[in-house]
Design a protein around this motif. Structure first.
Motif, mmCIF file in Angstrom:
data_model
loop_
_atom_site.group_PDB
_atom_site.id
_atom_site.type_symbol
_atom_site.label_atom_id
_atom_site.label_comp_id
_atom_site.label_asym_id
_atom_site.label_seq_id
_atom_site.Cartn_x
_atom_site.Cartn_y
_atom_site.Cartn_z
ATOM 1 N N LEU A 181 0.820 -1.210 0.000
ATOM 2 C CA LEU A 181 0.000 0.000 0.000
ATOM 3 C C LEU A 181 0.858 1.266 0.000
ATOM 4 N N HIS A 182 0.428 2.264 -0.790
ATOM 5 C CA HIS A 182 1.011 3.599 -0.707
ATOM 6 C C HIS A 182 -0.063 4.627 -1.012
ATOM 7 N N LEU A 183 0.143 5.829 -0.543
ATOM 8 C CA LEU A 183 -0.839 6.898 -0.692
ATOM 9 C C LEU A 183 -0.571 7.667 -1.974
ATOM 10 N N ALA A 184 -1.563 7.699 -2.864
ATOM 11 C CA ALA A 184 -1.441 8.421 -4.124
ATOM 12 C C ALA A 184 -2.207 9.743 -4.044
ATOM 13 N N GLY A 185 -1.792 10.697 -4.846
ATOM 14 C CA GLY A 185 -2.500 11.968 -4.884
ATOM 15 C C GLY A 185 -1.810 13.042 -4.051
ATOM 16 N N ASP A 186 -2.488 14.146 -3.855
ATOM 17 C CA ASP A 186 -1.955 15.300 -3.139
ATOM 18 C C ASP A 186 -2.108 15.102 -1.640
ATOM 19 N N HIS A 187 -0.987 14.863 -0.960
ATOM 20 C CA HIS A 187 -1.052 14.624 0.483
ATOM 21 C C HIS A 187 -1.620 15.831 1.222
ATOM 22 N N ALA A 188 -1.416 17.018 0.678
ATOM 23 C CA ALA A 188 -1.905 18.219 1.351
ATOM 24 C C ALA A 188 -3.428 18.242 1.425
ATOM 25 N N ALA A 189 -4.082 17.447 0.557
ATOM 26 C CA ALA A 189 -5.548 17.448 0.530
ATOM 27 C C ALA A 189 -6.155 16.826 1.782
ATOM 28 N N VAL A 190 -5.363 16.063 2.551
ATOM 29 C CA VAL A 190 -5.904 15.437 3.761
ATOM 30 C C VAL A 190 -5.360 16.068 5.030
ATOM 31 N N ALA A 191 -4.393 16.975 4.890
ATOM 32 C CA ALA A 191 -3.767 17.564 6.075
ATOM 33 C C ALA A 191 -4.800 18.295 6.921
ATOM 34 N N GLY A 192 -4.829 17.965 8.203
ATOM 35 C CA GLY A 192 -5.729 18.602 9.144
ATOM 36 C C GLY A 192 -7.187 18.221 8.998
ATOM 37 N N ARG A 193 -7.502 17.260 8.148
ATOM 38 C CA ARG A 193 -8.903 16.922 7.880
ATOM 39 C C ARG A 193 -9.315 15.618 8.566
ATOM 40 N N ARG A 194 -10.627 15.505 8.783
ATOM 41 C CA ARG A 194 -11.227 14.238 9.221
ATOM 42 C C ARG A 194 -11.608 13.475 7.954
ATOM 43 N N VAL A 195 -10.982 12.318 7.783
ATOM 44 C CA VAL A 195 -11.058 11.599 6.505
ATOM 45 C C VAL A 195 -11.914 10.345 6.650
ATOM 46 N N LEU A 223 0.041 9.848 8.881
ATOM 47 C CA LEU A 223 1.398 10.350 8.664
ATOM 48 C C LEU A 223 1.421 11.484 7.641
ATOM 49 N N ALA A 224 0.402 11.485 6.756
ATOM 50 C CA ALA A 224 0.289 12.573 5.769
ATOM 51 C C ALA A 224 -0.401 13.797 6.356
ATOM 52 N N GLY A 225 -0.808 13.734 7.626
ATOM 53 C CA GLY A 225 -1.350 14.905 8.292
ATOM 54 C C GLY A 225 -2.827 14.858 8.599
ATOM 55 N N ALA A 226 -3.519 13.765 8.273
ATOM 56 C CA ALA A 226 -4.947 13.685 8.572
ATOM 57 C C ALA A 226 -5.176 13.789 10.079
ATOM 58 N N ALA A 227 -6.157 14.578 10.480
ATOM 59 C CA ALA A 227 -6.458 14.753 11.908
ATOM 60 C C ALA A 227 -7.113 13.506 12.497
ATOM 61 N N GLU A 228 -7.933 12.835 11.693
ATOM 62 C CA GLU A 228 -8.605 11.612 12.136
ATOM 63 C C GLU A 228 -8.990 10.827 10.894
ATOM 64 N N VAL A 229 -8.997 9.494 11.017
ATOM 65 C CA VAL A 229 -9.373 8.627 9.904
ATOM 66 C C VAL A 229 -10.473 7.697 10.391
ATOM 67 N N LEU A 230 -11.628 7.741 9.699
ATOM 68 C CA LEU A 230 -12.793 6.947 10.092
ATOM 69 C C LEU A 230 -13.128 5.980 8.963
ATOM 70 N N PRO A 231 -12.884 4.692 9.147
ATOM 71 C CA PRO A 231 -13.131 3.723 8.071
ATOM 72 C C PRO A 231 -14.625 3.479 7.833
ATOM 73 N N PHE A 232 -14.962 3.276 6.561
ATOM 74 C CA PHE A 232 -16.301 2.832 6.181
ATOM 75 C C PHE A 232 -16.142 1.733 5.145
ATOM 76 N N VAL A 233 -16.766 0.574 5.406
ATOM 77 C CA VAL A 233 -16.729 -0.543 4.463
ATOM 78 C C VAL A 233 -18.143 -1.079 4.283
ATOM 79 N N LEU A 234 -18.317 -1.773 3.176
ATOM 80 C CA LEU A 234 -19.615 -2.398 2.954
ATOM 81 C C LEU A 234 -19.837 -3.562 3.909
ATOM 82 N N ALA A 235 -18.808 -4.389 4.101
ATOM 83 C CA ALA A 235 -19.014 -5.623 4.850
ATOM 84 C C ALA A 235 -17.785 -6.000 5.660
ATOM 85 N N VAL A 236 -18.029 -6.734 6.729
ATOM 86 C CA VAL A 236 -16.971 -7.354 7.543
ATOM 87 C C VAL A 236 -17.020 -8.840 7.275
ATOM 88 N N ARG A 237 -15.912 -9.387 6.805
ATOM 89 C CA ARG A 237 -15.861 -10.821 6.532
ATOM 90 C C ARG A 237 -15.556 -11.569 7.822
#
Length: 705
Positions: free
Chosen positions: A655-669, A691-705
Motif C-alpha cells: 500500500l502507498h498513498l497516491a494523490g496530493d497529500h496536502a488534501a488530507v492535512a488537518g482533515r477528518r477523513v 502520517l500525511a497529516g490527517a487529523a482523524e481517519v474513520l473507516p467505512f466498508v460495505l461488509a466485515v468478513r
C-alpha cells in the motif's frame, strides 16, 4: 464387538451398594441401574476392565462413572480422572457428584487461580474426582508435573465424549488425541471408561481400537438403541432468514417451556437473539464470544426457566444438562446428522414430549463449505513450520506465524496434531521440534474430507426424506437396535406435528425490516503483531495514537442475516456499480453514524475497481465532501486466509498513498473500502493518512468478513 474376559483384580462390586449410591446421585428412592449400567460398573470395579459405552443422551452414562468411583474409593483406590470437553458439562458433573457424596473438582481455563489449591487437595487425598479439559493434557506443566502423578495413582480414568478421539467423529479435537498417550502410560489393571452418545459403527470401532490394551485385549463395548422416545422431530422447508426468524418468533409464543435455538454462526445467533428480545421474548445469545462467567449465568437461568431460550452456536453443545428442556430449534442445518442428533439430544430427557425442529436455510451449504475449508493444512504449510522449528529453540505461536500463511487457530490445531504424532512438543513459552521423523498422511486427510462431504449429503437427505426421521438418524448412527421398517410414530413423517405454518406477507416484511437495520461498528487495531521484523517489516508494539484509525462502520457482517445475503451476492458476483438497495443502506449507516468528515479517501481495489470507485463517488456526493485521493496497492493482492503477521506484511509492502497529500492535512477523513477481514488494510491505510497529516481517519466498508 466381543472381548476376552479379564480375571477380577479387586473385590467384586455389590449391585445393592451400587444402586444405593445411584439413588443418592439422582435423588430418587426408586432409582435402579439399567442392565448395561451395571455391566459397565461391574467390569470397571470387579475386573479393572476398559469399557466403551455408546448410549443415547440421557441414558445415564455419568451415573456409571460416579457410582464406579464411589465403589472404587471405598476399596481404597485412588481418585478418578475425567477428561471432559466443556465447562457446562464439568459444572453439572461436579454438582451431581456432590449429591452422591463424591468430592469432585475441576481444572480448566476458567479457574486458573484455584489450581494450586486443587493440586494440594489431590495430593492430600481429599479429592475423589478430578475433571480436566482435554486442553490441559497438552499444557506443559500439567502434562509433565501433575498428570504423571495422577495417572500413577488414579483409580479410574474416564474419557467423556469419546468420539472426539476419532478422526471420524463429528467433533474431532486434536487435544483428545493426547489421551491415547495417557492411556499407554497407565499402570496395569487401571480401569478405563470411555463414553459417548454420538458414534456410528466406524467411530465406535476406531475408539475401541485406541482403548485396546498393550496386549491387544479389546475393551468391553456396550452399545444401546438410540431412539429418543420423547423427541418429536420435524423439518420445515428451506427458506430465507426473514421467514425463518418470523416463524421462530411465532413459535416461541405458542410452545410451552424453555429451550435452545441453534444458529450456524456467531453473527446469526446475536442477530436472532436481538430480534427475539425486541419482539418480547426473554432470550440471550450464547456463543464462543460469551465470557465464561456470563455462560455460567445464562446456563443457570435457562435451567431455572428464567429464560425462554438461549440462541446458541455449537458452543452450547455437549454436556449441557436440563432434563425438562422442551424444545431445540435449528435455524440452519448442521453439516452432519450425527452432530444434529447430538444437539437435539439436549431436549426431552425428563419430559414426555419435546420438539426438535430443523428450519434449514438457503445459505447452509455455503456455510458448510466455509468451515470445511478449515481442515488440516497442506503439506507445504506443515513443512514450513517444521523447518522453522528445526532451527532449534522454543518458538511461540506469534513467532511461528511469520513462517507460514495460516491463521492462528489453524496453526495451533496443526501443532497439536504434530505434537500427538511426535514431531513437535509443547513446552513453556511455545513449541519445539523433537527431531523425530514425520510424514504427511495425505491419504488420511483426504479420507476425512470425503467423510465430511458424505455427512453433508446425508444431512440434505435427512431434510428431504419421506420416511421416519428418527429411523433415518438411528440408521445413520448404525443403531444396533433398529429393526427393519421401524417407525417412531412421532415425527412429521409419521404423524402431524403441531407447529405454526411458515409466515408470509406482513409478518415476514416486518422481520426483514428489523433484520435489515444496517450498521455495525468496525473496531480499530491497536497493536502490531509480534515478530514482524522476521518478515522484513519494521512495525512493532502498540500503534501510536497519532497513527491509529478511529472506530468505523460497516453495513453488515457477511456471516449474518439481513443485509448479509445481498452483500454476499454482491461480493461473489461480477464487478459493477453498487446496487440501489445497498446505496440506501450505506446512506442510512452514515445518517445514524454522523461521522462529520470533510475529506474522503478510498482504497483502490484490484478485484472490484468499479464497485469501490462507484461507492467512493456516491458517498462523497452524499456527504458533500471531495474524494481527495486513493490508497493504492501494487503487485498481487495476496491471500486473505492467512495469519495476522503474514497478512500485515503483505499489506504493508503493497500500500502507498497516491494523490496530493496536502488534501488530507488537518482533515477528518472517511476511509472507504469494500470489505474488511483482518483489519490490516484499513490499519495501514489509516496510518499512511495520519502520517500525511490527517487529523482523524474513520473507516467505512460495505461488509466485515
Amino acid at each position: 464387538m466381543t472381548s476376552t474376559p479379564i480375571s477380577p483384580t479387586r473385590a467384586g462390586a455389590s449391585r445393592d451398594r451400587a444402586e444405593e449410591l445411584l439413588r443418592a446421585l439422582v435423588g430418587s428412592p426408586d432409582a435402579r441401574l439399567r442392565e448395561d449400567q451395571w455391566h459397565a460398573i461391574d467390569a470397571l470395579v470387579s475386573a479393572s476392565r476398559r469399557v466403551l459405552v455408546v448410549q443415547r443422551t440421557g441414558w445415564g452414562k455419568s451415573a456409571v462413572y460416579f457410582v464406579a468411583t464411589a465403589l472404587l474409593r471405598e476399596q481404597g483406590a485412588g481418585p478418578t480422572v475425567i477428561v471432559s470437553p466443556l465447562l457446562a458439562l464439568m459444572r453439572d458433573q461436579v454438582a451431581a457428584a456432590q449429591r452422591a457424596g463424591v468430592r469432585a473438582v475441576t481444572i480448566n481455563s476458567a479457574n486458573v487461580t484455584e489450581w494450586d489449591q486443587i493440586n494440594a487437595a489431590i495430593a492430600a487425598g481429599e479429592v475423589d474426582v478430578l475433571l480436566c479439559s482435554p486442553e490441559r493434557l497438552t499444557n506443559p506443566d500439567f502434562r509433565d508435573l501433575v498428570l504423571p502423578r495422577l495417572a500413577a495413582s488414579a483409580g479410574l480414568i474416564v474419557v467423556d465424549e469419546a468420539h472426539c478421539i476419532s478422526d471420524w467423529g463429528h467433533d474431532f479435537r486434536p487435544d483428545y488425541r493426547r489421551i491415547r498417550t495417557l492411556l499407554e502410560g497407565l499402570p496395569p489393571h487401571t480401569p478405563v471408561l470411555a463414553t459417548t452418545a454420538t458414534a456410528n459403527e466406524r467411530v465406535t470401532r476406531d475408539v475401541a481400537e485406541q482403548l485396546a490394551m498393550a496386549d491387544d485385549t479389546a475393551p468391553l463395548v456396550l452399545r444401546g438403541a438410540l431412539d429418543r422416545e420423547s423427541l418429536q422431530l420435524a423439518v420445515l422447508p428451506v427458506t430465507n432468514p426473514a421467514t425463518r426468524v418470523a416463524w421462530l418468533t411465532a413459535m416461541l409464543a405458542t410452545v410451552d417451556g424453555s429451550g435452545i435455538v441453534y444458529c450456524l454462526t456467531v453473527a446469526a445467533a446475536e442477530q436472532v437473539a436481538a430480534h427475539l428480545r425486541a419482539a418480547g421474548h426473554d432470550v440471550h445469545a450464547y456463543t464462543g464470544r460469551t465470557e465464561p462467567a456470563e455462560r455460567e449465568r445464562l446456563e443457570a437461568d435457562l435451567k431455572d426457566n428464567a429464560l425462554k431460550a438461549l440462541v446458541a452456536t455449537s458452543a452450547l453443545g455437549m454436556g449441557f444438562d436440563k432434563p425438562d428442556l422442551a424444545f431445540v430449534v435449528h435455524l440452519g442445518a448442521p453439516g452432519s446428522p450425527v452432530s444434529y442428533y447430538q444437539q437435539v439430544g439436549r431436549a426431552g430427557r425428563g419430559v414426555a414430549r419435546a420438539l426438535a425442529v430443523l428450519v434449514p436455510g438457503e445459505e447452509d451449504e455455503r456455510i458448510w463449505e466455509y468451515f470445511g475449508a478449515l481442515g488440516f493444512p497442506s503439506e507445504s504449510q506443515v513443512r514450513a513450520v517444521l523447518r522453522a522449528l528445526d532451527g532449534g529453540g522454543v518458538h511461540s505461536l506469534a513467532a511461528l506465524e511469520t513462517s507460514v500463511d495460516l491463521r492462528r487457530s489453524r496453526l495451533e490445531m496443526m501443532l497439536k496434531v504434530l505434537d500427538v504424532d511426535g514431531a513437535v512438543r509443547r513446552v513453556r513459552g511455545g513449541w519445539e521440534a523433537t527431531g523425530q521423523p514425520w510424514s504427511y498422511d495425505a491419504e488420511r486427510y483426504a479420507r476425512v474430507d470425503a467423510a465430511r462431504l458424505h455427512e453433508q449429503r446425508t444431512m440434505l437427505e435427512y431434510e428431504q426424506t419421506s420416511s421416519c426421521r428418527m429411523a433415518f438418524l438411528r440408521a445413520t448412527l448404525d443403531d444396533p437396535g433398529l429393526a427393519p421398517d421401524w417407525r417412531c410414530g412421532r415425527c412429521d413423517r409419521c404423524t402431524t406435528v403441531d407447529l405454526p405454518a411458515l409466515p408470509t406477507g406482513e409478518q415476514v416484511t416486518a422481520v426483514r425490516e428489523q433484520l435489515d437495520q444496517p450498521g455495525i461498528e468496525v473496531a480499530a487495531r491497536r497493536m502490531w503483531p509480534s515478530g514482524m521484523a522476521t518478515l522484513g517489516v519494521s512495525l512493532s508494539g502498540r500503534i501510536p495514537a497519532t497513527e491509529q484509525a478511529a472506530p468505523g462502520r460497516a453495513i453488515a457482517r457477511l456471516d449474518g442475516l439481513g443485509w448479509s445475503g445481498p452483500l454476499r451476492d454482491l461480493l461473489t458476483g461480477p464487478d459493477g456499480e453498487l446496487p440501489v438497495p445497498l446505496r440506501h443502506a450505506a446512506a442510512q449507516v452514515l445518517d445514524d453514524w454522523q461521522p462529520g468528515v470533510d475529506a474522503l479517501v478510498a482504497v483502490a481495489s484490484q478485484g472490484r475497481p468499479r464497485l469501490v470507485a462507484h461507492l467512493a463517488d456516491g458517498l462523497g456526493r452524499y456527504l458533500g465532501v471531495p474524494v481527495s485521493g486513493y490508497v493504492v496497492p501494487t503487485g498481487d493482492a495476496g491471500r486473505h486466509d492467512v495469519n495476522s503477521a503474514t497478512r500485515l506484511a503483505g499489506v504493508a509492502r503493497r500500500l502507498h498513498l497516491a494523490g496530493d497529500h496536502a488534501a488530507v492535512a488537518g482533515r477528518r477523513v472517511l476511509l472507504v473500502d469494500d470489505v474488511t477481514d483482518s483489519g490490516w488494510t484499513l490499519t495501514v491505510a489509516a496510518r499512511l493518512l495520519r502520517l500525511a497529516g490527517a487529523a482523524e481517519v474513520l473507516p467505512f466498508v460495505l461488509a466485515v468478513r
